[in-house]
Design a protein around this motif. Structure first.
Motif, PDB file in Angstrom:
ATOM      1  N   SER A   1       0.838  -1.122   0.030  1.00 22.00           N
ATOM      2  CA  SER A   1       0.118  -0.077   0.097  1.00 22.00           C
ATOM      3  C   SER A   1       0.804   1.242   0.040  1.00 22.00           C
ATOM      4  CB  SER A   1      -1.116   0.066   1.028  1.00 22.00           C
ATOM      5  OG  SER A   1      -0.289   0.288   2.472  1.00 22.00           O
ATOM      6  N   LEU A   2       2.034   1.100   0.588  1.00 16.89           N
ATOM      7  CA  LEU A   2       3.057   2.409   0.649  1.00 16.89           C
ATOM      8  C   LEU A   2       3.430   2.771  -0.968  1.00 16.89           C
ATOM      9  CD1 LEU A   2       4.921   1.481   3.898  1.00 16.89           C
ATOM     10  CD2 LEU A   2       3.400   3.365   3.593  1.00 16.89           C
ATOM     11  N   ARG A   3       3.556   1.537  -1.487  1.00 19.63           N
ATOM     12  CA  ARG A   3       3.929   1.956  -3.060  1.00 19.63           C
ATOM     13  C   ARG A   3       3.070   2.820  -3.680  1.00 19.63           C
ATOM     14  NH1 ARG A   3       3.925  -2.863  -7.487  1.00 19.63           N
ATOM     15  NH2 ARG A   3       1.893  -3.006  -6.831  1.00 19.63           N
ATOM     16  N   GLU A   4       1.791   2.785  -3.333  1.00 23.47           N
ATOM     17  CA  GLU A   4       0.756   3.655  -4.107  1.00 23.47           C
ATOM     18  C   GLU A   4       0.793   4.966  -3.652  1.00 23.47           C
ATOM     19  OE1 GLU A   4      -1.145   2.001  -6.242  1.00 23.47           O
ATOM     20  OE2 GLU A   4      -0.269   0.231  -5.548  1.00 23.47           O
ATOM     21  N   ARG A   5       1.516   5.099  -2.697  1.00 20.62           N
ATOM     22  CA  ARG A   5       1.844   6.667  -2.193  1.00 20.62           C
ATOM     23  C   ARG A   5       3.200   7.372  -3.139  1.00 20.62           C
ATOM     24  NH1 ARG A   5       2.323   6.148   4.018  1.00 20.62           N
ATOM     25  NH2 ARG A   5       3.329   8.292   3.698  1.00 20.62           N
ATOM     26  N   ILE A   6       3.732   6.522  -3.945  1.00 21.42           N
ATOM     27  CA  ILE A   6       4.877   7.128  -5.034  1.00 21.42           C
ATOM     28  C   ILE A   6       3.853   7.808  -6.207  1.00 21.42           C
ATOM     29  CG2 ILE A   6       6.731   6.543  -6.282  1.00 21.42           C
ATOM     30  CD1 ILE A   6       7.091   6.167  -3.331  1.00 21.42           C
ATOM     31  N   THR A   7       4.240   9.072  -6.350  1.00 24.39           N
ATOM     32  CA  THR A   7       3.354   9.826  -7.069  1.00 24.39           C
ATOM     33  C   THR A   7       4.223   9.927  -8.443  1.00 24.39           C
ATOM     34  OG1 THR A   7       4.062  11.830  -6.085  1.00 24.39           O
ATOM     35  CG2 THR A   7       1.873  10.691  -5.553  1.00 24.39           C
ATOM     36  N   LEU A   8       5.457   9.397  -8.615  1.00 23.05           N
ATOM     37  CA  LEU A   8       6.282   9.885 -10.078  1.00 23.05           C
ATOM     38  C   LEU A   8       5.508   9.458 -11.187  1.00 23.05           C
ATOM     39  CD1 LEU A   8       9.818   8.752  -8.316  1.00 23.05           C
ATOM     40  CD2 LEU A   8       8.663  11.131  -8.536  1.00 23.05           C
ATOM     41  N   GLU A   9       5.893   9.916 -12.475  1.00 16.63           N
ATOM     42  CA  GLU A   9       5.535   9.466 -13.630  1.00 16.63           C
ATOM     43  C   GLU A   9       5.678   7.823 -14.009  1.00 16.63           C
ATOM     44  OE1 GLU A   9       4.037  11.276 -15.946  1.00 16.63           O
ATOM     45  OE2 GLU A   9       3.971  12.814 -14.676  1.00 16.63           O
ATOM     46  N   PRO A  10       4.507   7.292 -14.580  1.00 17.78           N
ATOM     47  CA  PRO A  10       4.641   5.975 -14.856  1.00 17.78           C
ATOM     48  C   PRO A  10       5.921   5.410 -15.422  1.00 17.78           C
ATOM     49  CG  PRO A  10       2.389   6.772 -15.341  1.00 17.78           C
ATOM     50  CD  PRO A  10       3.424   7.925 -14.971  1.00 17.78           C
TER      51      PRO A  10
END
Length: 352
Positions: free
Chosen positions: A317-326
């Motif tokens: 779930s913490l991975r979902e908080r990474i907001t960099l470009e795909p």
């Protein structure tokens, strides 16, 4: 003054404790783990290890390797009680005890309480007392520092003792594979291999400046350990601040492809955390981009993670908080536990 350090490592601790409590398990392949697709092995008896079973391995994989293994659910209350009994034996000989986990510790016996003339005699006495009083076996390494003592304790496992005298260090170390050095994991080992370093002798031949350029501060540490130098003292009652595991990808990958490794790292961290007497409150996810930028995300739930599955779910779930470009690529991922507390302090009082 040359220190006298003993590293004591209990043999297949969890499994051996279960075999002690249930004599019917003795001599049989015992795997300490819950059954299930998400469960991981906490420990394996030496009978099970002969089939390739080891800790942190998925339980379903262990069952395939050893179909006739006896699975026993872990009982950490029992293991902590036995660990305290082992610690009491250590304290008869020295107050300088640095526990690494429930099943291993460093002891500084430069001056011991029992008046034994050598560190080897102290290690022998400790091993005999553990066996006579607790019906368990332990391996021990004796050397002039913690680094060498830890290597030595693994030399004649199980139920063995190995001594590295100061005047034999420079003949003992050179033939060893560099993977024997603490901190040299698969990635570092591969990087060293690319530099032509297979053995400690190869490592000794490298200039300090090259190691520092390649590995930073750890390069200095490698240079010292290759020569048997370790000035770190035994520090009693050092509380664990964090437990983590990380790995570098063979190639930079997008965030969407990191799930499998996050799951594997969470299993390693969960297995390691079970050896602690305290409980971790905070889950940490670490990522390093292809540009070497380090990102961390953390979460402290109301109650500490109670299972490997819960730890894994939080890490993902913490991975979902990474907001960099795909399109962003990553070269490293890590999972950790921190904010360790005593179990009692985590329990709310019944009445306010």
């Amino acid at each position: 003054m040359i220190r006298k350090i003993v590293h004591v490592d209990m043999d297949a601790f969890y499994a051996s404790v279960e075999q002690r409590y249930d004599p019917g398990l003795r001599g049989k392949p015992v795997v300490v783990a819950w059954r299930g697709n998400r469960s991981v092995v906490c420990a394996a008896s030496y009978e099970a290890r002969r089939f390739g079973v080891h800790s942190a391995m998925p339980a379903v994989h262990a069952e395939r390797l050893c179909p006739h293994a006896i699975f026993v659910p872990p009982d950490f209350i029992r293991y902590r009680a036995v660990s305290r009994a082992v610690r009491e034996i250590f304290q008869r000989h020295t107050d300088l005890i640095e526990p690494l986990s429930l099943d291993e510790a460093y002891l500084d016996v430069t001056e011991n309480k029992t008046g034994l003339p050598t560190a080897t005699r102290v290690a022998i006495a400790i091993r005999h007392q553990i066996f006579d009083e607790l019906q368990l076996t332990a391996s021990a390494g004796v050397a002039q520092n913690k680094f060498l003592a830890k290597i030595a304790s693994d030399w004649r496992k199980p139920n063995g003792i190995f001594v590295i005298p100061p005047d034999e260090v420079q003949t003992f170390l050179p033939p060893l594979p560099v993977a024997r050095i603490p901190g040299v994991g698969k990635v570092t080992e591969e990087r060293l291999k690319q530099m032509g370093v297979i053995t400690v002798a190869n490592l000794q031949a490298l200039e300090l400046s090259l190691l520092e350029q390649t590995f930073g501060r750890y390069g200095t540490r490698l240079h010292q350990l290759a020569r048997g130098i370790d000035h770190n003292p035994v520090v009693p009652n050092r509380p664990t601040k964090s437990i983590s595991a990380e790995d570098t990808f063979a190639r930079d990958i997008p965030l969407s492809e990191t799930e499998e490794l996050i799951r594997r790292l969470a299993e390693k961290v969960w297995s390691a955390s079970r050896k602690e007497e305290r409980v971790a409150r905070t889950v940490v996810l670490k990522l390093k981009t292809s540009e070497f930028t380090i990102l961390t995300r953390s979460y402290t739930p109301i109650a500490p993670p109670g299972s490997c599955e819960e730890l894994t779910a939080i890490a993902l779930s913490l991975r979902e908080r990474i907001t960099l470009e795909p399109s962003q690529r990553f070269r490293l991922v890590g999972v950790g536990l921190s904010n360790f507390r005593e179990e009692e302090s985590l329990q709310s009082p019944l009445f306010e």
